[in-house]
Design an enzyme around this catalytic site. Sequence first.
Site, PDB file in Angstrom:
ATOM      1  N   GLU A  39       0.385  -1.086  -0.136  1.00 45.80           N
ATOM      2  CA  GLU A  39      -0.181  -0.139   0.364  1.00 45.80           C
ATOM      3  C   GLU A  39       1.221   1.215   0.253  1.00 45.80           C
ATOM      4  O   GLU A  39       1.048   1.900   1.087  1.00 45.80           O
ATOM      5  CB  GLU A  39      -1.037   0.006   1.460  1.00 45.80           C
ATOM      6  CG  GLU A  39      -2.175  -0.867   0.824  1.00 45.80           C
ATOM      7  CD  GLU A  39      -3.114  -0.712   2.171  1.00 45.80           C
ATOM      8  OE1 GLU A  39      -4.412  -1.159   2.277  1.00 45.80           O
ATOM      9  OE2 GLU A  39      -2.577  -0.446   2.975  1.00 45.80           O
TER      10      GLU A  39
ATOM     11  N   GLU B  97      -5.583  -8.604   0.324  1.00 40.04           N
ATOM     12  CA  GLU B  97      -6.845  -8.518   1.471  1.00 40.04           C
ATOM     13  C   GLU B  97      -8.405  -7.654   2.166  1.00 40.04           C
ATOM     14  O   GLU B  97      -8.609  -7.131   0.579  1.00 40.04           O
ATOM     15  CB  GLU B  97      -6.181  -6.872   2.842  1.00 40.04           C
ATOM     16  CG  GLU B  97      -4.959  -7.122   2.860  1.00 40.04           C
ATOM     17  CD  GLU B  97      -4.031  -5.311   3.805  1.00 40.04           C
ATOM     18  OE1 GLU B  97      -4.726  -4.793   5.047  1.00 40.04           O
ATOM     19  OE2 GLU B  97      -3.349  -5.301   3.443  1.00 40.04           O
TER      20      GLU B  97
END
Length: 464
Positions: free
Chosen positions: A159, A368
Amino acid sequence: MMDLKNFLWGSATASYQCEGAWDLDERVESMWDHYLHEEGLENGDIASDHYHHFEEDIRMMKEGGQRAYRFSLSWPRIIKNKQGEINEKGLAFYHKILDCCHENGIEPFVTIYHWDLPQYWEETGGWLNEEVCTAFAQYAKVCFQNFHTKIRKWVTFNEPKWFVCSGYLIGNYPPCIQDVSKTIKAAYHVMYASALGIKEFREGGYEGEIGIVHSFTPVNGVDDRIETKIAMRYADNYCNNWILDTAAKGEIPIDLLSELSKQYDISYMKPEQLKIIKENTVDFLGLNYYSRTLVKPYTSGETTFVVNNSGKAGKGSSKVIVKHWFEQVMHDPNSTYTEWDTEIYPKGLKDGLLEVHQKYGLPIYITENGIGMYEDVTVPQVDDEYRISFMRDHIKAMFEAMEQGANIKGYFAWSSFDLYSWKNGCEKRYGLVAVDFDHDRIRKPKKSYTWYRDMINSNAENLK
């Protein structure tokens, strides 16, 4: 239902969020250790104590039908200082985790950097310092050299958008800066560092694949007006394209660079570095999906970022405006939101997966997906039907995308067990397994753990 024999069903964690043992076995201080200790905030000093419970945790993954474990290595646990001194005790710890995975038939899916920069590098400017890019590549090389026989799925960064924008633009994560020019530089350096890491992987001739993981928020507009479509492009560049285009195509979006260069000096983006970025693209894309980004055209006001980290009185307080670019609609009356202002929108996953598949043509992993809630873990079993509903709806959306051609290779629930959730602390629980932080970190499978196991074992027949 489709054949999912080789599909990677798993769950995910991150080193700082679960390991604990922050100062054991010669691990050095990370930027998060330093920041949270200095500010007196809830920290990950012990977290889920995965450092001492990993055998139990991985065994529970196996018993839960899972076939893969996505976790991250800790730079401060592996490299002691700027000179690159290796911590053999840190390497030994990760060898134990990897061996435990293989003994239990669990495929390791390993992230090299999940936000925990060593404090000794943060003190030199962190991701504003180009030297850190080279240091990351050397750290990555140490990981490849030591673990290549045990890892086939590698990730350079988790991320980039989230930790760069939170750290340098919004200012709610360390180093707590609010500066657009520094955000641009840090973002560029992270993507350059990722390419350098991939270059080390390619030159080393290691087996396996290497990718990047992105905090994916597909962009929707409130209507079909041309102004809205322009706002959507701005939002997509901000939310997604500078990571995905750069990692998958080796090209930073040209309209984004053009727009930024009107106000900011980007001359540090050197041709030889851009060449390395172009020549070292990823083998796959990992997408962390929690929600979409719904936008409308910019109307007025200064750039504003308000992030709800409280999950309590702050509900409904989140606000995002990027001046002259877009405004994010945070409270659609037709949608449901969590206590942390996260919209629950499974359709966004299907639409986004098809968009990424069509745009890049690369294998995709959902690295995720989950929901954070307040939960009483003192009961014999947490009855988390809301999590089961969330996972069922999102896995169905994933299958719909697969049926339309998206090349999706795996799904990882966030998270394997309850852990420390950055500025949200330990009260925001995502785990399939409950961790009682007040009573010796006792583990207790939640109802969702059993549901996920049965879904995997039945080849997703219980989704019908």
